[in-house]
Design a protein around this motif. Structure first.
Motif, short mmCIF file in Angstrom:
data_model
loop_
_atom_site.label_atom_id
_atom_site.label_comp_id
_atom_site.label_asym_id
_atom_site.label_seq_id
_atom_site.Cartn_x
_atom_site.Cartn_y
_atom_site.Cartn_z
N MET A 120 0.82 -1.20 0.00
CA MET A 120 0.00 0.00 0.00
C MET A 120 0.86 1.26 0.00
N PHE A 121 1.93 1.26 0.82
CA PHE A 121 2.79 2.44 0.89
C PHE A 121 3.60 2.62 -0.39
N ARG A 123 2.56 1.83 -3.42
CA ARG A 123 1.62 2.41 -4.38
C ARG A 123 1.33 3.87 -4.08
N THR A 124 1.24 4.19 -2.79
CA THR A 124 0.83 5.55 -2.39
C THR A 124 1.98 6.54 -2.43
N TYR A 125 3.14 6.15 -1.89
CA TYR A 125 4.24 7.11 -1.73
C TYR A 125 5.43 6.83 -2.65
N TYR A 129 8.93 6.41 0.08
CA TYR A 129 8.72 5.35 1.07
C TYR A 129 9.77 4.25 0.94
#
Length: 299
Positions: A120-121, A123-125, A129
């Motif tokens: 998730m991180f 994909r998001t950051y 990240y």
């Protein structure tokens, strides 16, 4: 009124019957029973003999030699130990299987959580990240080390995680400046006052601490239960226990009645005497079971 001849006749019949019964009580059944049980004796009497040599079984007429009684005693010891081991096998197997199943479940849950959070991180950051992902990797590594029995202070470890995360985020968000270690240390000291993550650290700390303390306590409790059950089965039988077991299981052989089985109450009394020391564990064991159930019960 009974006549003398009638009384004499009656006693004659009883005496003849007794003699016939005595003659019938040879030791052939005992020989067959010993062979079927796997005993090997140098000599088994064909008929009952005087039993003054016996030290455990009744010393009347007997089908046992001294060698037979001694070997019966040795077998009684093995029978008792095998019986205790067999009866506790299911308990030990239950602890082993439950421990393994819970351990596998919890570690898999922890790994899946780490993997999902990482995906998730990413994909998001993205790259920011990935360049700082070791902060989260260290968090899950320490959580796993605590669960498996490592010397980890959960509260200090979680506080350290939020401090390091704040330092990384502050550096990323202020990349146009040169941030010194002293400055980052100063920021960390005032984290509680600044509350950069709001109330999340406090709530997460409470949830994680409660969950991991319960999980580690439960899995260690299962391990302790398995160890106790294992040690109890290795108990050494006392001479008094072996004598009682021999009387119950094999003295009927010596009395020419190998097929006779002990009644339930007799058997229970013998086993209670043999397991008297283990019975002292009963109150503590019951408390342990209650405590384990409370730990496993979801709140």
């Amino acid at each position: 009124m009974l006549r003398p001849e009638t009384v004499l006749c009656t006693f004659s019949v009883l005496w003849v019957a007794a003699r016939a019964d005595f003659k019938a009580r040879n030791c052939s059944e005992v020989r067959e029973a010993c062979v079927s049980r796997g005993f090997s004796f140098a000599h088994v009497p064909l008929q009952e003999i005087p039993g003054e040599h016996l030290r455990v079984c009744p010393q009347g007429t007997t089908c046992c030699t001294q060698e037979m009684e001694d070997k019966f005693g040795q077998q009684s010891k093995l029978d008792f130990e095998n019986l205790v081991d067999e009866m506790s096998h299911e308990l030990r197997s239950t602890f082993v299987s439950r421990h393994q199943r819970f351990d596998e479940f919890f570690l898999e849950l922890l790994e899946n959580t780490e993997r999902s959070l990482n995906e998730m991180f990413v994909r998001t950051y993205g790259k920011p990240y990935m360049q700082n992902s070791e902060v989260f990797e260290n968090l899950f590594s320490e959580l796993k080390r605590y669960y498996t029995g490592g010397n980890v202070n959960l509260e200090e470890m979680l506080n350290d995680f939020w401090s390091r995360l704040l330092e990384r985020m502050f550096t990323l968000l202020n990349s146009q400046y040169v941030i010194t270690e002293d400055y980052l240390e100063c920021i960390s000291k005032y984290t509680d006052q600044l509350k950069p993550f709001g109330d999340v650290p406090r709530k997460l700390k409470a949830q994680v601490t409660r969950a991991f303390i319960a999980a580690r306590t439960f899995v260690q409790g299962l391990s302790v239960g398995r160890e106790v059950a294992q040690r109890v089965t290795k108990v050494s039988s006392s001479p008094a226990c072996i004598r009682a077991m021999t009387k119950m299981l094999y003295c009927p052989f010596c009395q020419g009645m190998p097929a006779v089985k002990p009644c339930k109450n007799y058997c229970l009394n013998v086993m209670k005497g043999c397991l008297a020391n283990q019975a002292d564990l009963d109150p503590e064991w019951n408390q342990y079971i209650v405590g384990t159930k409370r730990t496993a019960k979801p709140k």
